[in-house]
Write a protein that holds these residues in place. Structure first.
Motif, PDB file in Angstrom:
ATOM      1  N   GLU A   1      -9.138   6.415   0.111  1.00  0.00           N
ATOM      2  CA  GLU A   1      -8.083   7.414   0.061  1.00  0.00           C
ATOM      3  C   GLU A   1      -8.546   8.794   0.521  1.00  0.00           C
ATOM      4  O   GLU A   1      -7.714   9.673   0.755  1.00  0.00           O
ATOM      5  N   GLN A   2      -9.851   8.990   0.662  1.00  0.00           N
ATOM      6  CA  GLN A   2     -10.350  10.240   1.220  1.00  0.00           C
ATOM      7  C   GLN A   2     -10.219  10.284   2.744  1.00  0.00           C
ATOM      8  O   GLN A   2     -10.505  11.310   3.362  1.00  0.00           O
ATOM      9  N   TYR A   3      -9.756   9.191   3.343  1.00  0.00           N
ATOM     10  CA  TYR A   3      -9.658   9.112   4.802  1.00  0.00           C
ATOM     11  C   TYR A   3      -8.270   8.660   5.282  1.00  0.00           C
ATOM     12  O   TYR A   3      -7.944   8.858   6.453  1.00  0.00           O
ATOM     13  N   ALA A   4      -7.478   8.058   4.409  1.00  0.00           N
ATOM     14  CA  ALA A   4      -6.204   7.483   4.853  1.00  0.00           C
ATOM     15  C   ALA A   4      -5.070   7.823   3.897  1.00  0.00           C
ATOM     16  O   ALA A   4      -4.293   6.961   3.509  1.00  0.00           O
TER      17      ALA A   4
ATOM     18  N   ILE B   1       0.859  -1.182   0.000  1.00  0.00           N
ATOM     19  CA  ILE B   1       0.000   0.000   0.000  1.00  0.00           C
ATOM     20  C   ILE B   1       0.896   1.231   0.000  1.00  0.00           C
ATOM     21  O   ILE B   1       1.803   1.353   0.825  1.00  0.00           O
ATOM     22  N   THR B   2       0.634   2.147  -0.934  1.00  0.00           N
ATOM     23  CA  THR B   2       1.425   3.374  -1.030  1.00  0.00           C
ATOM     24  C   THR B   2       0.559   4.560  -0.647  1.00  0.00           C
ATOM     25  O   THR B   2      -0.464   4.821  -1.291  1.00  0.00           O
ATOM     26  N   LEU B   3       0.953   5.260   0.402  1.00  0.00           N
ATOM     27  CA  LEU B   3       0.192   6.390   0.912  1.00  0.00           C
ATOM     28  C   LEU B   3       0.863   7.687   0.489  1.00  0.00           C
ATOM     29  O   LEU B   3       1.963   8.009   0.946  1.00  0.00           O
ATOM     30  N   GLY B   4       0.219   8.421  -0.385  1.00  0.00           N
ATOM     31  CA  GLY B   4       0.727   9.706  -0.826  1.00  0.00           C
ATOM     32  C   GLY B   4      -0.433  10.652  -0.985  1.00  0.00           C
ATOM     33  O   GLY B   4      -1.273  10.793  -0.089  1.00  0.00           O
TER      34      GLY B   4
ATOM     35  N   ASP C   1       5.936   5.021  13.338  1.00  0.00           N
ATOM     36  CA  ASP C   1       5.026   4.354  14.281  1.00  0.00           C
ATOM     37  C   ASP C   1       3.845   5.230  14.678  1.00  0.00           C
ATOM     38  O   ASP C   1       2.820   4.711  15.142  1.00  0.00           O
ATOM     39  N   LEU C   2       3.956   6.538  14.533  1.00  0.00           N
ATOM     40  CA  LEU C   2       2.810   7.397  14.821  1.00  0.00           C
ATOM     41  C   LEU C   2       1.633   7.043  13.924  1.00  0.00           C
ATOM     42  O   LEU C   2       0.473   7.196  14.316  1.00  0.00           O
ATOM     43  N   LEU C   3       1.912   6.542  12.743  1.00  0.00           N
ATOM     44  CA  LEU C   3       0.873   6.108  11.804  1.00  0.00           C
ATOM     45  C   LEU C   3       0.603   4.617  11.920  1.00  0.00           C
ATOM     46  O   LEU C   3      -0.555   4.186  11.948  1.00  0.00           O
ATOM     47  N   VAL C   4       1.663   3.817  11.987  1.00  0.00           N
ATOM     48  CA  VAL C   4       1.520   2.371  11.865  1.00  0.00           C
ATOM     49  C   VAL C   4       0.935   1.731  13.114  1.00  0.00           C
ATOM     50  O   VAL C   4       0.140   0.788  13.026  1.00  0.00           O
ATOM     51  N   GLU C   5       1.280   2.223  14.293  1.00  0.00           N
ATOM     52  CA  GLU C   5       0.738   1.603  15.506  1.00  0.00           C
ATOM     53  C   GLU C   5      -0.778   1.740  15.596  1.00  0.00           C
ATOM     54  O   GLU C   5      -1.474   0.764  15.888  1.00  0.00           O
ATOM     55  N   PRO C   6      -1.371   2.925  15.352  1.00  0.00           N
ATOM     56  CA  PRO C   6      -2.842   2.997  15.315  1.00  0.00           C
ATOM     57  C   PRO C   6      -3.436   2.112  14.220  1.00  0.00           C
ATOM     58  O   PRO C   6      -4.527   1.538  14.402  1.00  0.00           O
ATOM     59  N   ALA C   7      -2.727   1.978  13.100  1.00  0.00           N
ATOM     60  CA  ALA C   7      -3.213   1.116  12.028  1.00  0.00           C
ATOM     61  C   ALA C   7      -3.247  -0.342  12.477  1.00  0.00           C
ATOM     62  O   ALA C   7      -4.217  -1.065  12.203  1.00  0.00           O
ATOM     63  N   ARG C   8      -2.208  -0.771  13.151  1.00  0.00           N
ATOM     64  CA  ARG C   8      -2.173  -2.161  13.634  1.00  0.00           C
ATOM     65  C   ARG C   8      -3.304  -2.433  14.621  1.00  0.00           C
ATOM     66  O   ARG C   8      -3.944  -3.483  14.588  1.00  0.00           O
TER      67      ARG C   8
ATOM     68  N   GLY D   1      -4.278   6.784  10.720  1.00  0.00           N
ATOM     69  CA  GLY D   1      -3.840   5.416  10.961  1.00  0.00           C
ATOM     70  C   GLY D   1      -4.991   4.473  11.249  1.00  0.00           C
ATOM     71  O   GLY D   1      -4.993   3.319  10.800  1.00  0.00           O
ATOM     72  N   GLU D   2      -5.991   4.955  11.976  1.00  0.00           N
ATOM     73  CA  GLU D   2      -7.158   4.114  12.269  1.00  0.00           C
ATOM     74  C   GLU D   2      -7.932   3.792  10.996  1.00  0.00           C
ATOM     75  O   GLU D   2      -8.383   2.655  10.792  1.00  0.00           O
ATOM     76  N   TRP D   3      -8.082   4.797  10.112  1.00  0.00           N
ATOM     77  CA  TRP D   3      -8.735   4.530   8.826  1.00  0.00           C
ATOM     78  C   TRP D   3      -7.895   3.558   7.993  1.00  0.00           C
ATOM     79  O   TRP D   3      -8.443   2.688   7.299  1.00  0.00           O
ATOM     80  N   LEU D   4      -6.592   3.712   8.064  1.00  0.00           N
ATOM     81  CA  LEU D   4      -5.716   2.798   7.337  1.00  0.00           C
ATOM     82  C   LEU D   4      -5.920   1.367   7.815  1.00  0.00           C
ATOM     83  O   LEU D   4      -6.069   0.438   7.008  1.00  0.00           O
ATOM     84  N   GLY D   5      -5.937   1.167   9.118  1.00  0.00           N
ATOM     85  CA  GLY D   5      -6.127  -0.175   9.658  1.00  0.00           C
ATOM     86  C   GLY D   5      -7.463  -0.780   9.287  1.00  0.00           C
ATOM     87  O   GLY D   5      -7.555  -1.989   9.012  1.00  0.00           O
TER      88      GLY D   5
END
Length: 362
Positions: free
Chosen positions: A220-223, A172-175, A311-318, A281-285
């Motif tokens: 992508e409108q949320y993450a 997944i590429t987030l830009g 980790d500011l992004l990835v931990e909430p995603a996990r 991150g929550e939307w990503l997860g």
């Protein structure tokens, strides 16, 4: 055609999860490792990878271990297809003066045909059913492969980066938006018509924010970086005391706040910016949990500019992924890792795919 094989990890292998240790899985793994070894040893020549973006064209000479030996770049010359071809030729000729090049891989946003010869559509350039491979092979007199940029990045991460050792990978590429690609059992999985991986346009909030694709509520409108910037601008315009540092960083001009600005402030410790990234991150997860239900990969690799938040992004995603995963507690769960190759992934992957395709045709 895209690669039909897999390569032995160029670095340390990932530690396998416990549920991958059965005899049948080990046997399958040995077969794939053999295939990886054949891929690594079968063609050791150099290839050039070219990553075409909206503002720049980056090129590099890449060896069979994914190392970049030399680089060059140019500004993207508008949208004229012939002008872009000329820039590609210039870059290949420049890099080829010091290296013996076997093949050239082109990575660009858009849809390619299944054979890797024609650009069906590119959002940044005026390519519409453009027979780019035939045009460039005539000019360069070398084998050329076209690849979607997300496919190229996923292949690079699988071969040389965070996805080594995993046989079912989703990248997944987030830009600005969300790009996606899959490497399944040693091949880039592109779907029946070659346009798989548009994960950013799964509708995750019916009736939600309008997306450029025409639908409402796309993931992508949320993450994405755009989503992060939009939410930060809304907060700043509300005159919330939480937004003081955000506004100070842009001299009070809320309209200039971007996802990159928010990420920089979050890494510096700004509470509001950290909360905004946590929401993304929550939307990503949540979206990853939906993909896991459909695709059941062993690993999600998360790349793109927004991943500088770490980790500011990835931990909430996990956490959101574990909370929303269907069958949670009664099934193995995919891991979520940050990409390892950064902005060079597309260039490396395009070069390596061209080498593999050249091997399959030789």
């Amino acid at each position: 055609m895209y690669a039909q094989s897999s390569g032995e990890p160029a670095g340390p292998s990932r530690k396998p999860a416990p549920w991958r240790r059965s005899a049948s899985l080990r046997a399958g793994s040995r077969q794939r490792d053999s295939f990886r070894t054949q891929l690594r040893l079968g063609r050791r020549g150099l290839a050039i990878g070219i990553d075409i973006g909206g503002t720049k064209v980056a090129a590099g000479v890449v060896d069979s271990e994914g190392r970049i030996l030399s680089e060059a770049r140019r500004s993207t010359p508008g949208t004229d297809p012939r002008a872009v071809e000329r820039v590609i030729v210039e870059l290949v000729e420049e890099l080829g003066r010091a290296h013996r090049i076997r093949s050239v891989g082109i990575g660009a946003a858009g849809w390619m045909d299944l054979d890797g010869g024609t650009v069906l559509f590119s959002p940044h350039l005026a390519w519409r059913n453009e027979p780019l491979r035939a045009n460039l092979q005539q000019l360069l007199r070398r084998p050329v492969l076209l690849a979607n940029d997300a496919d190229a990045a996923a292949w690079a991460e699988w071969r040389f980066g965070a996805g080594q050792g995993e046989d079912r990978l989703v990248c997944i590429t987030l830009g600005t938006g969300i790009g996606g690609a899959m490497v399944m059992d040693g091949r880039v999985e592109r779907g029946r018509f070659g346009v798989a991986g548009e994960f950013g346009h799964q509708v995750i909030m019916p009736g939600g924010h309008r997306c450029e694709c025409g639908n409402r509520g796309c993931w992508e409108q949320y993450a994405s970086g755009n989503a992060l910037g939009r939410e930060a601008r809304i907060l700043a315009r509300s005159n919330s005391p939480m937004a003081q540092d955000l506004l100070a960083a842009v001299d009070g001009r809320a309209e200039t706040i971007t996802g990159a600005v928010v990420t920089e402030l979050a890494l510096a410790g700004d509470t509001a910016s950290r909360e905004l990234i946590e929401e993304v991150g929550e939307w990503l997860g949540l979206g990853l949990a939906n993909l896991a239900a459909a695709l059941d990969p062993g690993l999600f690799v998360i790349g793109g500019g927004l991943c500088s938040a770490g980790d500011l992004l990835v931990e909430p995603a996990r956490k959101a992924f574990a909370r929303n995963l269907t069958g949670r507690g009664f099934r193995p769960a995919a891991e979520i890792e940050l990409a390892a190759l950064g902005p060079h992934a597309g260039l490396i992957g395009a070069a390596d795919l061209s080498r593999v395709a050249g091997r399959s045709r030789s």
